[in-house]
Design an enzyme around this catalytic site. Sequence first.
Site, short mmCIF file in Angstrom:
data_model
loop_
_atom_site.label_atom_id
_atom_site.label_comp_id
_atom_site.label_asym_id
_atom_site.label_seq_id
_atom_site.Cartn_x
_atom_site.Cartn_y
_atom_site.Cartn_z
N GLY A 136 0.80 -1.23 0.00
CA GLY A 136 0.00 0.00 0.00
C GLY A 136 0.83 1.27 0.00
O GLY A 136 0.34 2.34 0.35
N TYR A 171 15.99 13.28 -6.51
CA TYR A 171 14.79 13.10 -5.69
C TYR A 171 14.45 14.44 -5.05
O TYR A 171 15.30 15.04 -4.38
CB TYR A 171 15.15 12.07 -4.62
CG TYR A 171 14.02 11.46 -3.87
CD1 TYR A 171 13.45 10.27 -4.29
CD2 TYR A 171 13.54 12.05 -2.71
CE1 TYR A 171 12.42 9.68 -3.58
CE2 TYR A 171 12.50 11.47 -2.00
CZ TYR A 171 11.95 10.28 -2.44
OH TYR A 171 10.93 9.70 -1.74
C1 FAD Z 1 7.87 6.87 2.31
C2 FAD Z 1 8.04 6.18 0.98
C3 FAD Z 1 9.31 5.84 0.55
C4 FAD Z 1 9.48 5.21 -0.69
N1 FAD Z 1 10.74 4.87 -1.08
C5 FAD Z 1 10.93 4.19 -2.23
C6 FAD Z 1 12.24 3.78 -2.64
O1 FAD Z 1 13.24 4.03 -1.96
N2 FAD Z 1 12.35 3.10 -3.80
C7 FAD Z 1 11.27 2.79 -4.57
O2 FAD Z 1 11.43 2.15 -5.60
N3 FAD Z 1 10.02 3.19 -4.22
C8 FAD Z 1 9.82 3.85 -3.07
N4 FAD Z 1 8.56 4.24 -2.70
C9 FAD Z 1 7.41 3.88 -3.54
C10 FAD Z 1 6.79 2.50 -3.19
O3 FAD Z 1 7.21 2.09 -1.92
C11 FAD Z 1 7.21 1.49 -4.24
O4 FAD Z 1 6.55 1.78 -5.44
C12 FAD Z 1 6.96 0.02 -3.83
O5 FAD Z 1 7.62 -0.81 -4.74
C13 FAD Z 1 5.49 -0.35 -3.78
O6 FAD Z 1 5.39 -1.60 -3.15
P1 FAD Z 1 4.09 -2.04 -2.35
O7 FAD Z 1 4.28 -3.45 -1.93
O8 FAD Z 1 3.77 -1.08 -1.29
O9 FAD Z 1 3.00 -1.99 -3.50
P2 FAD Z 1 1.58 -1.29 -3.51
O10 FAD Z 1 1.72 0.12 -3.14
O11 FAD Z 1 0.62 -2.10 -2.75
O12 FAD Z 1 1.24 -1.39 -5.06
C14 FAD Z 1 1.94 -0.64 -6.01
C15 FAD Z 1 1.49 -1.07 -7.41
O13 FAD Z 1 1.93 -2.40 -7.68
C16 FAD Z 1 0.83 -3.27 -7.88
N5 FAD Z 1 1.14 -4.51 -7.16
C17 FAD Z 1 1.47 -4.65 -5.85
N6 FAD Z 1 1.70 -5.94 -5.56
C18 FAD Z 1 1.51 -6.63 -6.71
C19 FAD Z 1 1.57 -8.01 -7.06
N7 FAD Z 1 1.89 -8.96 -6.17
N8 FAD Z 1 1.29 -8.36 -8.34
C20 FAD Z 1 0.97 -7.42 -9.27
N9 FAD Z 1 0.89 -6.11 -8.99
C21 FAD Z 1 1.16 -5.73 -7.73
C22 FAD Z 1 -0.39 -2.55 -7.33
O14 FAD Z 1 -1.57 -2.92 -7.99
C23 FAD Z 1 -0.02 -1.09 -7.57
O15 FAD Z 1 -0.34 -0.72 -8.88
C24 FAD Z 1 8.35 4.90 -1.49
C25 FAD Z 1 7.08 5.25 -1.05
C26 FAD Z 1 6.91 5.89 0.17
C27 FAD Z 1 5.53 6.25 0.63
#
Ligand code: FAD
Length: 589
Positions: free
Chosen positions: A164, A504
């Site tokens: 999320g 960033y």
């Molecule tokens: C404070 C903060 C720091 C962050 N730092 C980074 C960083 O350092 N590097 C970075 O790359 N990103 C970063 N992000 C962005 C985010 O964490 C990434 O995009 C992360 O990879 C999302 O993973 P999630 O498991 O939370 O996926 P979600 O947020 O739950 O989903 C992201 C997307 O992927 C899809 N998805 C999720 N799981 C699956 C699955 N199993 N199969 C198919 N589709 C799926 C979802 O439908 C959605 O479209 C950050 C975000 C925040 C809020």
Amino acid sequence: MSATQDDDELDQRATDKLRWNGWGYEDTEFAISQSGDVYLTGQRYSSAGELPSFRGWVETDLGIDLRVVAPSGPFPSHLPEPTKNEPWVKEAEGNYGKISFDPAERLQHSHGHTAQEIFRLRYGWKPEYRIVDAVVYPREHGDVEKLVALCVKHNVVVIPYGGGTSVTYGLSPPDGERRMIISMDMSLMNKVKWVNKKNMTACIEAGLRGILLAEKLEEYGVTMGHEPDSAEFSTFGGWIATRASGMKKNRYGNIEDLLVNAKLVTPIGVIHKEAPVPRVSCGPDINQIILGSEGTLGVITEGIVKIRPLPEHRIFGAIVFPRFEDGVKFMREVAYHRAQPASLRLVDNEQFRFSQALKPKSTAYFQSIADLLKKKYITQWHGFDVNQMAAATLVFEGTKEEVSSQQKIVYAIAKRYNGVKADAKNGKRGYELTFMIAYLRDFAFQVGMISESFETSVPWSNTYALCQRVKERVRAASRLLKVPGEPFTSCRVTQAYDVGSCVYFYIALQFQGLDDPVHVFSEIEHAARDEIFKAGGSISHHHGVGKHRISFVKQAIGETGISTLQTLKNGIDPKNIFANGNLIDPTSK
Ligand SMILES: Cc1cc2nc3c(=O)[nH]c(=O)nc-3n(C[C@H](O)[C@H](O)[C@H](O)COP(=O)(O)OP(=O)(O)OC[C@H]3O[C@@H](n4cnc5c(N)ncnc54)[C@H](O)[C@@H]3O)c2cc1C
């Protein structure tokens, strides 16, 4: 971020109560003490406690009084009744993992962490907003296959859900979708299935959170080395789906370098490569279709990744430069010599001052004296101006010999750009602070500021100019849109590649008095992205596109690129079951 009832199957950190209207755990937040200073509650993080310099920074650098002017509204009292596709419910319920229609759970699964999504939750929820109709929790690959087949059969929409932490509206259900929408929460698929130390590979289920993944691999004496700043909550599957990047990519690679194989359950079957071999020459790499698919093609259930032995040594470092420009030149030369330590980040002056303001209270008298002397050494002896200087933080990993030789090269290059080695404690603290940033975003809301981070990749030739231009464009757009006061704009160079960097940005602006803060903020973000393109940058280095940056996709990959992606999508998902609307604008031809 999700929490489910299956406590016995999950690490406690995966079930601890999370905040409904912001980031992270309910027991952790920045607050204002009776004496008017800021402190971090709870015991989870090393920065917990008082931050005596923070108030001064807010008042001078942000130009606002530190007081709560915008407390969050209550939990929405009216959430829409779920749309139920009864034949689907009848066949799915009780068969393929848990299904929940709980309103709070549905709301939690209908957003990610853009500033706009959280603003809406806190200050402007409307009953007509679309949320998912049910949340399902598959337990194994087979459950996912059956659930997806059922969704195809009954025309039910699936939005995969990892941790999320999306910052692109990747999880929000598209407005106007009338079919039943299920959020497929992967948190119960959280195992390291096997570790093969001969081949140095591990098979991991998609729902495992980053921090827990690292701990589980550590038990085998190995690491994947992928550490995005969201690793506390983001999942392995989410990383693949968004083409994530971790802070230690220099040593271990980005997710695309680490992934050997992945399984994607699509409406027309399962896509995966048969053997976990190091390289295959068989047309375009199927992994590349899965990486960055953002939940538009199917559900990633598991993957095989490369692993490395745990490093013998980890050493933090810090270097200060007289000006940000010197630091950028240093980063470029380190990349030219391919001498990057595991992690290397350069913050500009605004972020340097911000990080100094987040220093915890020093209880030891001698510690405060030591800090003062170090500051004097840098400013008086080296003649640095605290309002100009920039700082790099470093993590060295490897054998003792590797670390020592990396240090020698990097510090020698730094010297050429007038860099001065600083206290390694600053380096360590810099990395610990990354877990705090989203909590600070929520604190900023309370004091009347809306803030966000966004990133890009850019060739070295344009890196410094892009940083300056984007900050200036944000200031100009804020003036044009009559935002009160001066916005906070800051950047850091977080990755150094052969051909360019990842930059960033953080921006924050006062929203009190604006008629439509979300609209104004979105306009400013859009202007910033427009400037990024004009200055030679990309649509995204690692956050992805989602729906947030969809209007820039044409600029990024062209019309033929879009129709190639559209053709792929139509072939794999002809009924548009994975209809989260990410990546491709449904109205584009
Ligand atoms: C404070 C903060 C720091 C962050 N730092 C980074 C960083 O350092 N590097 C970075 O790359 N990103 C970063 N992000 C962005 C985010 O964490 C990434 O995009 C992360 O990879 C999302 O993973 P999630 O498991 O939370 O996926 P979600 O947020 O739950 O989903 C992201 C997307 O992927 C899809 N998805 C999720 N799981 C699956 C699955 N199993 N199969 C198919 N589709 C799926 C979802 O439908 C959605 O479209 C950050 C975000 C925040 C809020």
